[in-house]
Scaffold this motif. Structure first.
Motif, mmCIF file in Angstrom:
data_model
loop_
_atom_site.group_PDB
_atom_site.id
_atom_site.type_symbol
_atom_site.label_atom_id
_atom_site.label_comp_id
_atom_site.label_asym_id
_atom_site.label_seq_id
_atom_site.Cartn_x
_atom_site.Cartn_y
_atom_site.Cartn_z
ATOM 1 N N VAL A 30 16.084 20.424 -41.060
ATOM 2 C CA VAL A 30 16.117 20.726 -39.629
ATOM 3 C C VAL A 30 16.930 19.650 -38.912
ATOM 4 O O VAL A 30 16.753 18.454 -39.144
ATOM 5 N N VAL A 83 15.118 17.858 -34.216
ATOM 6 C CA VAL A 83 13.731 18.193 -33.870
ATOM 7 C C VAL A 83 13.463 17.739 -32.435
ATOM 8 O O VAL A 83 13.671 16.570 -32.094
ATOM 9 N N GLY A 84 13.057 18.671 -31.574
ATOM 10 C CA GLY A 84 12.762 18.364 -30.176
ATOM 11 C C GLY A 84 13.981 18.192 -29.288
ATOM 12 O O GLY A 84 13.843 17.887 -28.109
ATOM 13 N N GLN A 123 20.152 21.058 -31.538
ATOM 14 C CA GLN A 123 19.896 22.313 -32.242
ATOM 15 C C GLN A 123 20.943 23.362 -31.888
ATOM 16 O O GLN A 123 21.433 24.071 -32.768
ATOM 17 N N ARG A 162 9.352 28.502 -37.759
ATOM 18 C CA ARG A 162 8.711 27.188 -37.921
ATOM 19 C C ARG A 162 8.649 26.524 -36.553
ATOM 20 O O ARG A 162 9.548 26.702 -35.729
ATOM 21 N N GLU A 192 9.261 23.619 -35.396
ATOM 22 C CA GLU A 192 10.299 22.669 -34.978
ATOM 23 C C GLU A 192 11.566 23.353 -34.454
ATOM 24 O O GLU A 192 12.400 22.716 -33.816
#
Length: 132
Positions: free
Chosen positions: A44, A47-48, A53, A117, A119
């Motif tokens: 990933v 994350v956050g 992303q 998921r 995340e």
């Protein structure tokens, strides 16, 4: 690249600033499954961090489109699945790195309770039409 026609404001429909209402194309249809913020090893990314992303998701979309002989100029529809509509700013910024405002595809944005998921903040799918 296929020849695409964009209708940004059909008669009787309010114009949209962030997408095109109708995109017409003739050619080979390409459907790209929803992409997540995973790097090539399956880890990933961000994350956050919605901006990180979004950048990774658009890079994955670019790679998937290229594997089909397509590019972002061929995209006729994007669908954004987000866990929070607040992430749309980051998505628009990442999209702008690949698609200019005068070539925006049709689009839909859907807020979802969760993705596969916890995340993941977003998933984006693409439809494209490539010249025969």
């Amino acid at each position: 690249m296929s020849e695409l026609t964009r209708i940004t404001a059909p008669e009787g429909v309010a114009p949209a600033a962030q997408y095109t209402h109708v995109v017409l194309g003739t050619g080979r249809f390409v459907a790209v499954s929803g992409q997540l913020a995973l790097d090539e090893d399956g880890s990933v990314v961000g994350v956050g961090d919605a901006a990180a992303q979004a950048r990774q998701v658009f890079e994955n979309l670019r790679r998937c489109l290229a594997s089909a002989g397509a590019g972002f100029d061929d995209v006729v529809k994007l669908t954004f699945f987000v866990t929070d509509m607040a992430h749309m700013g980051a998505i628009r910024a990442a999209r702008a790195e690949h698609i200019p405002d005068d070539r925006l595809p049709a689009a839909s944005a859907v807020q979802v309770a969760a993705l596969v998921r916890p995340e993941f903040l977003m998933e984006i799918e693409a439809f494209a039409v490539v010249a025969p």
